[in-house]
Design a protein around this motif. Structure first.
Motif, PDB file in Angstrom:
ATOM      1  N   THR A 124       0.839  -1.204   0.000  1.00 30.64           N
ATOM      2  CA  THR A 124       0.000   0.000   0.000  1.00 30.64           C
ATOM      3  C   THR A 124       0.872   1.250   0.000  1.00 30.64           C
ATOM      4  O   THR A 124       0.649   2.194  -0.779  1.00 30.64           O
ATOM      5  CB  THR A 124      -0.923   0.007   1.228  1.00 30.64           C
ATOM      6  N   ASP A 125       1.880   1.252   0.886  1.00 29.08           N
ATOM      7  CA  ASP A 125       2.829   2.374   0.904  1.00 29.08           C
ATOM      8  C   ASP A 125       3.478   2.558  -0.457  1.00 29.08           C
ATOM      9  O   ASP A 125       3.595   3.671  -0.971  1.00 29.08           O
ATOM     10  CB  ASP A 125       3.916   2.133   1.953  1.00 29.08           C
ATOM     11  N   MET A 126       3.917   1.416  -1.033  1.00 33.32           N
ATOM     12  CA  MET A 126       4.647   1.490  -2.294  1.00 33.32           C
ATOM     13  C   MET A 126       3.755   1.960  -3.433  1.00 33.32           C
ATOM     14  O   MET A 126       4.181   2.712  -4.307  1.00 33.32           O
ATOM     15  CB  MET A 126       5.244   0.109  -2.623  1.00 33.32           C
ATOM     16  N   ALA A 127       2.497   1.526  -3.431  1.00 34.74           N
ATOM     17  CA  ALA A 127       1.581   1.941  -4.488  1.00 34.74           C
ATOM     18  C   ALA A 127       1.370   3.454  -4.461  1.00 34.74           C
ATOM     19  O   ALA A 127       1.378   4.117  -5.500  1.00 34.74           O
ATOM     20  CB  ALA A 127       0.250   1.218  -4.335  1.00 34.74           C
ATOM     21  N   SER A 165      -5.943  -8.278  14.549  1.00 33.82           N
ATOM     22  CA  SER A 165      -5.280  -7.034  14.930  1.00 33.82           C
ATOM     23  C   SER A 165      -4.615  -6.381  13.730  1.00 33.82           C
ATOM     24  O   SER A 165      -4.710  -5.155  13.521  1.00 33.82           O
ATOM     25  CB  SER A 165      -4.238  -7.306  16.024  1.00 33.82           C
ATOM     26  N   ASN A 166      -3.948  -7.187  12.918  1.00 34.96           N
ATOM     27  CA  ASN A 166      -3.248  -6.643  11.758  1.00 34.96           C
ATOM     28  C   ASN A 166      -4.191  -6.219  10.646  1.00 34.96           C
ATOM     29  O   ASN A 166      -3.876  -5.292   9.888  1.00 34.96           O
ATOM     30  CB  ASN A 166      -2.235  -7.668  11.237  1.00 34.96           C
ATOM     31  N   VAL A 167      -5.338  -6.871  10.527  1.00 33.50           N
ATOM     32  CA  VAL A 167      -6.333  -6.431   9.541  1.00 33.50           C
ATOM     33  C   VAL A 167      -6.823  -5.025   9.887  1.00 33.50           C
ATOM     34  O   VAL A 167      -6.951  -4.159   9.010  1.00 33.50           O
ATOM     35  CB  VAL A 167      -7.516  -7.419   9.483  1.00 33.50           C
ATOM     36  N   ILE A 168      -7.090  -4.804  11.165  1.00 34.81           N
ATOM     37  CA  ILE A 168      -7.512  -3.459  11.605  1.00 34.81           C
ATOM     38  C   ILE A 168      -6.414  -2.437  11.288  1.00 34.81           C
ATOM     39  O   ILE A 168      -6.691  -1.340  10.793  1.00 34.81           O
ATOM     40  CB  ILE A 168      -7.837  -3.471  13.110  1.00 34.81           C
ATOM     41  N   GLY A 169      -5.165  -2.818  11.555  1.00 33.65           N
ATOM     42  CA  GLY A 169      -4.054  -1.921  11.249  1.00 33.65           C
ATOM     43  C   GLY A 169      -3.947  -1.620   9.765  1.00 33.65           C
ATOM     44  O   GLY A 169      -3.645  -0.486   9.367  1.00 33.65           O
ATOM     45  N   ILE A 210      -6.234   4.024   4.893  1.00 39.13           N
ATOM     46  CA  ILE A 210      -6.904   5.322   4.994  1.00 39.13           C
ATOM     47  C   ILE A 210      -5.885   6.448   5.138  1.00 39.13           C
ATOM     48  O   ILE A 210      -5.979   7.501   4.493  1.00 39.13           O
ATOM     49  CB  ILE A 210      -7.875   5.326   6.197  1.00 39.13           C
ATOM     50  N   LEU A 211      -4.886   6.217   6.001  1.00 39.21           N
ATOM     51  CA  LEU A 211      -3.915   7.271   6.297  1.00 39.21           C
ATOM     52  C   LEU A 211      -2.955   7.548   5.142  1.00 39.21           C
ATOM     53  O   LEU A 211      -2.533   8.698   4.959  1.00 39.21           O
ATOM     54  CB  LEU A 211      -3.112   6.909   7.546  1.00 39.21           C
ATOM     55  N   ASP A 212      -2.582   6.516   4.388  1.00 42.17           N
ATOM     56  CA  ASP A 212      -1.578   6.703   3.331  1.00 42.17           C
ATOM     57  C   ASP A 212      -1.929   7.838   2.365  1.00 42.17           C
ATOM     58  O   ASP A 212      -1.162   8.808   2.239  1.00 42.17           O
ATOM     59  CB  ASP A 212      -1.354   5.393   2.571  1.00 42.17           C
ATOM     60  N   PRO A 213      -3.038   7.761   1.633  1.00 45.78           N
ATOM     61  CA  PRO A 213      -3.312   8.843   0.671  1.00 45.78           C
ATOM     62  C   PRO A 213      -3.554  10.189   1.343  1.00 45.78           C
ATOM     63  O   PRO A 213      -3.188  11.235   0.795  1.00 45.78           O
ATOM     64  CB  PRO A 213      -4.576   8.346  -0.055  1.00 45.78           C
ATOM     65  N   VAL A 214      -4.167  10.152   2.547  1.00 41.16           N
ATOM     66  CA  VAL A 214      -4.460  11.402   3.243  1.00 41.16           C
ATOM     67  C   VAL A 214      -3.179  12.122   3.648  1.00 41.16           C
ATOM     68  O   VAL A 214      -3.022  13.334   3.427  1.00 41.16           O
ATOM     69  CB  VAL A 214      -5.336  11.130   4.484  1.00 41.16           C
ATOM     70  N   LEU A 215      -2.227  11.378   4.224  1.00 40.23           N
ATOM     71  CA  LEU A 215      -1.000  12.005   4.716  1.00 40.23           C
ATOM     72  C   LEU A 215       0.018  12.244   3.606  1.00 40.23           C
ATOM     73  O   LEU A 215       0.788  13.209   3.668  1.00 40.23           O
ATOM     74  CB  LEU A 215      -0.381  11.140   5.819  1.00 40.23           C
ATOM     75  N   ILE A 216       0.045  11.377   2.593  1.00 37.11           N
ATOM     76  CA  ILE A 216       1.013  11.563   1.498  1.00 37.11           C
ATOM     77  C   ILE A 216       0.618  12.739   0.609  1.00 37.11           C
ATOM     78  O   ILE A 216       1.446  13.595   0.261  1.00 37.11           O
ATOM     79  CB  ILE A 216       1.138  10.281   0.661  1.00 37.11           C
ATOM     80  N   PHE A 217      -0.684  12.834   0.241  1.00 39.05           N
ATOM     81  CA  PHE A 217      -1.113  13.845  -0.725  1.00 39.05           C
ATOM     82  C   PHE A 217      -1.911  14.983  -0.098  1.00 39.05           C
ATOM     83  O   PHE A 217      -2.204  15.974  -0.761  1.00 39.05           O
ATOM     84  CB  PHE A 217      -1.957  13.181  -1.825  1.00 39.05           C
ATOM     85  N   VAL A 269       3.560   4.108  10.966  1.00 39.20           N
ATOM     86  CA  VAL A 269       3.707   4.100  12.428  1.00 39.20           C
ATOM     87  C   VAL A 269       2.345   4.209  13.105  1.00 39.20           C
ATOM     88  O   VAL A 269       2.078   3.537  14.116  1.00 39.20           O
ATOM     89  CB  VAL A 269       4.625   5.252  12.878  1.00 39.20           C
ATOM     90  N   GLY A 270       1.462   5.036  12.563  1.00 38.42           N
ATOM     91  CA  GLY A 270       0.130   5.167  13.137  1.00 38.42           C
ATOM     92  C   GLY A 270      -0.636   3.860  13.113  1.00 38.42           C
ATOM     93  O   GLY A 270      -1.307   3.487  14.090  1.00 38.42           O
ATOM     94  N   ALA A 271      -0.530   3.143  11.986  1.00 42.95           N
ATOM     95  CA  ALA A 271      -1.203   1.847  11.883  1.00 42.95           C
ATOM     96  C   ALA A 271      -0.620   0.849  12.873  1.00 42.95           C
ATOM     97  O   ALA A 271      -1.354   0.066  13.498  1.00 42.95           O
ATOM     98  CB  ALA A 271      -1.079   1.315  10.453  1.00 42.95           C
TER      99      ALA A 271
END
Length: 449
Positions: free
Chosen positions: A36-39, A169-173, A179-186, A204-206
């Protein structure tokens, strides 16, 4: 629903499968974090991918540090539970968390203070890429505590037969990360675009959310965690056992990532975009090895508990059944990387010249997938027996061979792809040696308990 699987008495294949599937799914979820980060980072540009790729080598290195507490704790908890010693299992779990927290704080401090030298090792030329790499390193490694805690939680819970909680737990993360990736990156609304730093904060937030979910999930546990007190001293006997088991695995992992850093420096000699090829290619390949790693965690706990209970036949049969499953998965992964290399790589990077090199990477690494899966599985089985030193010696010797092979191959017409062939050939050799060694161990085991 019962979360803990009886690894000592349930039929082998159903018990192993029920334990392994959530672990494998958890591994895929963790892989999805990275993809997800890489995409999203790929949409920023190849330079951003190169920055994240180089800095991420140190988050990978940190896994070796956390592996000391995780592996030592997981193996000894499984042995104690196999012997019916729940109090001892809780003591081992407590010690693992204490070691992990201490090492996470030390690692975070060192990476922040030494960030310029660490990123400078890769000898990159672009000042913007270097700056972004240092920023990503400070955020992800400076706050590495959550990652360490999550790894230890996963290992200890798996040792007790509960692989469902780590998966959920990891699915929730993952959802939080997506959600956070596009919001914080762009950026979004009043939030400014943060680029590479946004990807780091999203990760880190996840991870922090996953830690919170783990803490919430274990609040009523009566098998291990009701007796775990982080501020209470752990006996030196238990601490030494954790360190004895975990140290070889930690050294193996750190040397492995260190070798990969040396290879990354060789890759950087072919340009900053070559690092992007390696970063994206390795994340795609992680579909194979992270799944195998998840199954290895399952066989580790299965072998560990049955070894503690001296049920040798279940140890042998469990390994054989797992090896057959990994053979099929490895062959599937080989076909996927070789025959679908181009469409998969284009999901992350669009530049034609980068895609062409990426296709070569995936096809070359595809050759070794079955052997790599068997290597990872057998490492988990050996660790379950407490033979982490033997597993580490084999891995260190054969993985180290990648450096001279790569230096030799890059001077041939293979060029950059010579580095990929060095990785592949060493993986093939490791898979063969590991399986032969474990088969020899099984022949020496008693026929019955």
């Amino acid at each position: 629903m019962k979360r803990n699987i009886d690894l000592l008495h349930e039929p082998i294949l159903p018990a192993l499968t029920r334990l392994a599937l959530p672990i494998m799914a958890t591994s895929l979820v963790q892989m999805a974090y990275n993809l997800t980060d890489m995409a999203w980072i790929g949409r920023v540009g190849v330079g951003a991918v190169s920055a994240v790729g180089s800095a991420s080598m140190f988050t990978w290195f940190s896994q070796g540090v956390s592996n000391l507490a995780k592996m030592g704790g997981q193996v000894k908890v499984a042995h104690a539970l196999g012997q019916g010693d729940r109090k001892g299992a809780s003591e081992y779990a407590q010690g693992a968390f204490q070691i992990g927290i201490l090492f996470a704080l030390i690692f975070g401090f060192l990476t922040i203070t030494c960030r310029k030298g660490l990123i400078g090792f890769f000898n990159m030329k672009n000042p913007e890429i270097i700056r972004n790499a240092e920023l990503y390193l400070m955020i992800t490694c400076g706050l590495i505590l959550f990652s360490f805690l999550n790894v230890i939680f996963t290992g200890v819970l798996t040792a007790s037969g509960d692989s469902r909680t780590p998966f959920l737990s990891n699915v929730i993360g993952l959802v939080i990360n997506m959600i956070l990736d596009p919001v914080l990156i762009f950026g979004l609304g009043p939030l400014p675009p943060m680029g590479v730093a946004g990807a780091a904060f999203a990760t880190v937030g996840a991870q922090a959310v996953v830690t919170a979910v783990f803490l919430f999930s274990i609040r009523r546990d009566t098998i291990l965690f009701d007796k775990v007190k982080i501020l209470r001293p752990t006996s030196m006997v238990h601490m030494k056992q954790i360190l004895r088991i975990g140290f070889p695995a930690a050294v193996q992992s750190m040397i492995y990532s260190g070798i990969s850093m040396v290879l990354t420096r060789l890759v950087a000699g072919f340009g900053d975009t070559a690092i992007a090829v390696q970063r994206v290619g390795s994340q795609i390949e992680s579909v194979s090895w992270m799944t195998a790693d998840g199954f290895a965690a399952a066989i580790n706990s299965f072998v560990g508990q049955n070894f503690g209970a001296k049920q040798w036949d279940r140890v042998k049969k469990g390994y054989i059944k797992a090896a057959r499953i990994m053979f099929l998965w490895g062959m599937f992964s080989t076909g996927l990387l070789i025959f679908a290399a181009e469409p998969i790589f284009r999901i992350f990077i669009y530049e034609t010249n980068v895609v062409a090199d990426g296709i070569i990477y995936l096809q070359v690494l595809g050759v070794s997938q079955m052997f790599m899966c068997e290597e990872i599985l057998t490492t988990g089985a050996l660790s379950g027996l407490g033979k982490t030193m033997q597993a580490s010696v084999i891995s260190i010797i054969l993985t180290s061979a990648r450096i001279p092979m790569a230096l030799l191959f890059v001077m041939t017409p293979l060029g950059l792809s010579g580095i990929w062939w060095a990785i592949t050939l060493s993986s093939v050799l490791k898979g063969i040696v590991y399986m032969i060694y474990f088969m020899a161990i099984m022949r020496k085991m008693p026929e019955t308990a």
